[in-house]
Scaffold this motif. Structure first.
Motif, PDB file in Angstrom:
ATOM      1  N   ARG A  36       0.838  -1.206   0.000  1.00 30.93           N
ATOM      2  CA  ARG A  36       0.000   0.000   0.000  1.00 30.93           C
ATOM      3  C   ARG A  36       0.871   1.255   0.000  1.00 30.93           C
ATOM      4  O   ARG A  36       0.623   2.201  -0.743  1.00 30.93           O
ATOM      5  CB  ARG A  36      -0.930  -0.010   1.203  1.00 30.93           C
ATOM      6  CG  ARG A  36      -1.981   1.058   1.151  1.00 30.93           C
ATOM      7  CD  ARG A  36      -2.926   0.973   2.355  1.00 30.93           C
ATOM      8  NE  ARG A  36      -4.150   1.676   2.118  1.00 30.93           N
ATOM      9  CZ  ARG A  36      -4.245   2.985   1.921  1.00 30.93           C
ATOM     10  NH1 ARG A  36      -3.186   3.736   1.897  1.00 30.93           N
ATOM     11  NH2 ARG A  36      -5.421   3.551   1.722  1.00 30.93           N
ATOM     12  N   ASP A 147      -7.322   6.995  -5.780  1.00 36.06           N
ATOM     13  CA  ASP A 147      -7.615   6.283  -4.538  1.00 36.06           C
ATOM     14  C   ASP A 147      -6.852   4.963  -4.504  1.00 36.06           C
ATOM     15  O   ASP A 147      -7.116   4.051  -5.295  1.00 36.06           O
ATOM     16  CB  ASP A 147      -9.124   6.032  -4.418  1.00 36.06           C
ATOM     17  CG  ASP A 147      -9.478   5.372  -3.102  1.00 36.06           C
ATOM     18  OD1 ASP A 147      -9.011   5.854  -2.056  1.00 36.06           O
ATOM     19  OD2 ASP A 147     -10.197   4.357  -3.133  1.00 36.06           O
ATOM     20  N   ASP A 149      -6.889   2.538  -2.385  1.00 32.45           N
ATOM     21  CA  ASP A 149      -7.698   1.361  -2.076  1.00 32.45           C
ATOM     22  C   ASP A 149      -8.388   0.805  -3.323  1.00 32.45           C
ATOM     23  O   ASP A 149      -8.416  -0.404  -3.539  1.00 32.45           O
ATOM     24  CB  ASP A 149      -8.729   1.677  -0.985  1.00 32.45           C
ATOM     25  CG  ASP A 149      -8.061   1.973   0.355  1.00 32.45           C
ATOM     26  OD1 ASP A 149      -7.059   1.300   0.677  1.00 32.45           O
ATOM     27  OD2 ASP A 149      -8.529   2.873   1.066  1.00 32.45           O
TER      28      ASP A 149
END
Length: 160
Positions: A36, A147, A149
């Protein structure tokens, strides 16, 4: 799905997820957090993606490290037994080969938790980062959203 089929599926997990299924949750969390963080870094630095992809192309996955370590250990022990003449030492290659068999079938072996703790990823985990970076760069058509995610969900190669 029959009961036998379900048992076989448990004994022979999918190739793309067998190591991850055999890994400790702490190691998976650490690896996913690093993924991430890596992807987040390139959302605002698209120019650095090419260099990162080159690094990822040369990253050793956990399978490669296990293969190298196991073959090196086997070679050294067999050579030692030939030169020292201690036949009992051949029990070690038998154990190593048994561990490799279990790893091939179920994705686990004794060194795996240590390697995962140190951040060695599976080939699938490396490919997920590559796919996410290529989405950011726009390789699959329209450039991905900012984004992280959403990008990581789209790049997940073995959802569920």
């Amino acid at each position: 799905m029959s009961s036998t089929s379900q048992h076989l599926k448990q004994f022979f997990p999918p190739t793309t997820s067998r190591v991850e299924l055999s890994s400790r949750s702490e190691a998976i969390f650490k690896i996913k957090s690093k993924l991430r963080k890596n992807v987040q870094k390139y959302v605002s630095n698209v120019k650095g993606i090419d260099a990162r992809l080159k690094v990822l192309d040369s990253e050793w996955d956990v399978e490669r490290v296990l293969e190298l370590a196991s073959s090196t250990l086997l070679f050294c022990i067999i050579a030692l037994s030939l030169f020292v003449g201690k036949q009992w030492i051949l029990a070690i290659p038998l154990m190593v080969s048994a561990f490799l068999w279990v790893h091939a079938v179920q994705g686990w072996c004794p060194p795996l938790p240590v390697l995962r703790h140190f951040g060695f990823r599976t080939a699938t985990e490396i490919l997920e980062e590559k796919a996410a970076l290529k989405m950011i760069r726009g390789d699959f058509g329209k450039s991905a959203a900012n984004d992280v995610d959403d990008i990581l969900v789209s790049a997940n190669l073995h959802p569920g």
